[in-house]
Structure formats: structure tokens, C-alpha cells
Design an enzyme around this catalytic site. Structure first.
Site, PDB file in Angstrom:
ATOM      1  N   PRO A  35       0.802  -1.231   0.000  1.00  0.00           N
ATOM      2  CA  PRO A  35       0.000   0.000   0.000  1.00  0.00           C
ATOM      3  C   PRO A  35       0.829   1.271   0.000  1.00  0.00           C
ATOM      4  CG  PRO A  35      -0.950  -1.587   1.495  1.00  0.00           C
ATOM      5  CD  PRO A  35       0.353  -2.179   1.024  1.00  0.00           C
ATOM      6  N   CYS A  36       0.460   2.170  -0.906  1.00  0.00           N
ATOM      7  CA  CYS A  36       1.239   3.385  -1.087  1.00  0.00           C
ATOM      8  C   CYS A  36       0.677   4.567  -0.323  1.00  0.00           C
ATOM      9  CB  CYS A  36       1.329   3.749  -2.573  1.00  0.00           C
ATOM     10  SG  CYS A  36      -0.274   4.106  -3.329  1.00  0.00           S
TER      11      CYS A  36
END
Length: 374
Positions: free
Chosen positions: A83-84
Site C-alpha cells: 500500500p502506497c
């Protein structure tokens, strides 16, 4: 060659590298899971038979022991886009203080566990994230690199600030190269800059040969004799060493540029080269990363709002088909039957916006294959 993906999304690696024998995917979101099942034949645990590709949910549960119990062979190649949001402006850059950011460190543990379980101790890894990870206030990228190479502590950037957009480190456990690439230079009409990391455990792949080029960066301007100020130097933690952009340039691994024509990540200015009958000016033809509610919907990670594009005369929504094209997916890839009816536009927008750009992944994975075959 066996491949696994984690935080798998809608299968960009599978589309980009059909030559790989993809055997395990890990994705927690319902709609992408449905796409993975329909497009690539992944099976849920209750329906899985030995030999089928397995679809798992929680990536933190993926271990060599789980694979062994399900009859899934260990991977030669592991691809992930953890997840960014924790590293983007839209996610308020909480970094490793955010549970999503900590998934990145969990991913490091998984890599080591797979390597330790393989008889040859070999593994090639591809990881993708937003460029914001390079300037995370908690030095998330240094923590990530240090964990991968086996350092005692997080590594520090060459100048003590943000990490450069290209470089390489090595340590007792692995070699790691990274580079910021923009999807618009790979045949899609959107500005989409991401940092890509290639990791070598046990001599499986040459990260420098994969990410660095001897004849200049794709789509960038000609070199200048004056390189200007460039990130360089050595970072050491026991036996770990960092190669900055200047070092790599001097070794003819990457091209150098006049500092006036590049940004802080070493990327040259945007060049619009597409054409479309709906536009009169070529400067309008590169869209900015599937925008939603004023944010880059991809960095935001929520997929909120409807992606829009301006032509000078009006603002209109992008169609799901256009979003497929912007990410390099086959038309209709996400147009599946979902919950007993045709998939709505909203889930498609979100899934496509959070995906990797297929042409960039293809370029990298083709080079990984060449390196691993040598």
C-alpha cells in the site's frame, strides 16, 4: 519459472509476463479478487486443488509453510506493490507509523522467509511504490533497504535528506537497485511516476542490468557534459554500500543530464507525443494519473471520485475503457460479472487507478527474465 504476487490488485504482472507460471496471489479487496479469479483462474482456498493457482487474502499470512500445506511451489520471482497511501501526500505521509506502511516491512520478512526456505536461497523481487516513499519523514525507504540487504539499522540517504531517484545498495543478504520511471515513456498517455525496486537474493538476478541502461533513460534528453549537482557518495552500515546516481553514471550504467532539464528524481521534463482526434493540441494529450476529487486517485489509493480529463474546452469523465488504455490493460479486463451483474464503473476506476502500469512492468520483467536466463 514460478511467480507469486502480493497486494496483487487486478493482475498487472500476470498481464505483463504471461510467460511466468503464476501460482499464488494475495489480495484483500473484493473486486480485484474477483478479477483475479475470472481472468487468471486463481482459486479460493476452499476451491483450491493442488496444481491450481491459489488466491489468498491477507498477505501477512502468506508464508512458505502456507504454500507447502497447499501444494504451491515456492517462487523464483516475487512481485508486490504494498500500500502506497502511507507514503503519498493524500495519505498524509504517516509512513511506517501507518499500519499500511508497516505492511512494507512485513513484506521484507516474507522475502527473507522464502529465501531461507528455498534450497538454493535464490529469489528475485520486484517492488513498486509512489515516489513519496523516497522523502518519507520517517525514512521508510531506508528502513526498507536496510531490511532487504540485512543491515543492523535503517540505511541513510547519501546527503541525509530524501533518497535519490536512482541508486543501488548491497549487503550481506541481498543487492537492491531502484529507479523512478514514468509510464508516459512506455506508451501510455498518462504522467505516472513510480519508484521500482529490483532485489537479488542469492545471485538470482542482476538488479543493475534490469533497471539501469547504458544508452540513456527512455524518453529523456541528450546528455550534457556538465552533470551539475547530483546525489552521490557512500552509505555504509557494516558491509552495506549505496551507489548514488553520480557513481552509476561514472560506471556508464545510467545517463546523466543537465540539472536544468531534470527534476529532483533525475527525470527529464514531460514530452507529449500522443495524438487523438478529440484534441487540437498535442500538449493536452497526457492525462495526469487518473484524477479523482482533486487528487491523483492512484496515490490517494481510495479511487474516490470519477477520473477526469480536460481538453481546453471542457472537462469530462474518462470512460472505463480509456482508463484501461491509460494503464495498458486489455479492453474489458475489469468488465467482469461481479455480484451477479456487470461490474459498475466505480470499482473499475478504483481497481485500475490502484494498479501498476502494465507496459512498465512488462519492460522490467522482460529484463528480469533475460538476466535470470543468463
Amino acid at each position: 519459472m514460478i511467480g507469486w504476487t502480493m497486494c496483487s490488485g487486478i493482475g498487472a504482472p500476470e498481464v505483463a509476463a504471461p510467460w511466468m507460471d503464476w501460482r499464488l496471489a494475495s489480495e484483500i479487496e473484493n473486486f480485484p479478487r474477483a478479477v483475479l479469479q475470472e481472468r487468471f483462474g486463481y482459486k479460493l482456498p476452499d476451491d483450491h486443488n493442488q496444481g491450481d493457482p491459489l488466491l489468498w487474502a491477507d498477505m501477512t499470512e502468506v508464508t512458505p509453510e502456507l504454500a507447502r500445506s497447499r501444494g504451491v511451489p515456492l517462487p523464483d520471482v516475487l512481485v508486490a506493490g504494498t500500500p502506497c497511501q502511507a507514503f503519498s501526500v493524500a495519505g498524509l505521509r504517516k509512513g511506517t507509523e501507518d499500519l499500511r506502511g508497516n505492511l512494507t516491512l512485513k513484506f521484507v520478512e516474507t522475502c527473507h522467509a522464502i529465501v531461507d526456505a528455498r534450497p538454493d536461497a535464490k529469489l528475485a523481487v520486484l517492488w513498486e511504490n509512489v515516489p513519496g516513499v523516497l522523502s518519507d519523514k520517517g525514512n521508510a525507504f531506508g528502513c526498507f533497504l536496510g531490511g532487504l540487504v540485512g543491515a543492523d539499522d535503517a540505511l541513510l540517504s547519501p546527503d541525509g535528506g530524501s533518497w535519490p531517484g536512482v541508486g543501488m545498495v548491497s549487503g550481506p543478504r541481498s543487492r537492491v537497485a531502484w529507479r523512478v520511471l514514468d509510464a508516459q515513456y512506455f506508451g501510455v498517455a498518462q504522467r505516472r511516476r513510480r519508484v521500482f525496486v529490483v532485489v537479488d537474493f542469492g545471485g538470482a538476478v542482476d538488479p543493475a542490468a534490469v533497471l539501469f541502461e547504458r544508452q540513456g533513460l527512455r524518453g529523456n534528453t541528450a546528455p550534457s557534459r556538465s552533470t551539475g549537482k547530483s546525489p552521490a557518495g557512500t552509505v555504509t552500515t557494516r558491509t552495506c554500500r549505496s551507489v548514488g546516481a553520480q557513481d552509476a553514471a561514472e560506471e556508464h550504467l545510467i545517463q546523466t543530464f543537465d540539472r536544468q532539464s531534470q527534476d529532483e528524481y533525475g527525470t527529464a521534463p514531460v514530452a507529449s507525443t500522443c495524438s487523438a482526434r478529440d484534441y487540437k493540441s498535442a500538449t493536452d494529450l497526457v492525462t495526469h494519473s487518473l484524477r479523482g476529487e482533486g487528487f491523483d486517485a492512484i496515490e490517494d489509493g481510495t479511487g474516490r471520485g470519477t477520473p477526469i480529463v480536460a481538453n481546453g474546452y471542457a472537462v469530462r469523465r474518462l470512460t472505463p475503457g480509456e482508463c484501461h488504455s491509460l494503464q495498458g490493460f486489455p479492453q474489458g479486463h475489469c468488465a467482469i460479472t461481479y455480484r451477479n451483474k456487470p461490474a459498475a464503473d466505480g470499482p473499475q476506476y478504483k481497481a485500475l487507478g490502484n494498479s501498476m502500469a502494465v507496459p512498465v512492468i512488462k519492460w522490467i520483467m522482460d529484463r528480469m527474465k533475460t538476466s535470470m536466463d543468463d
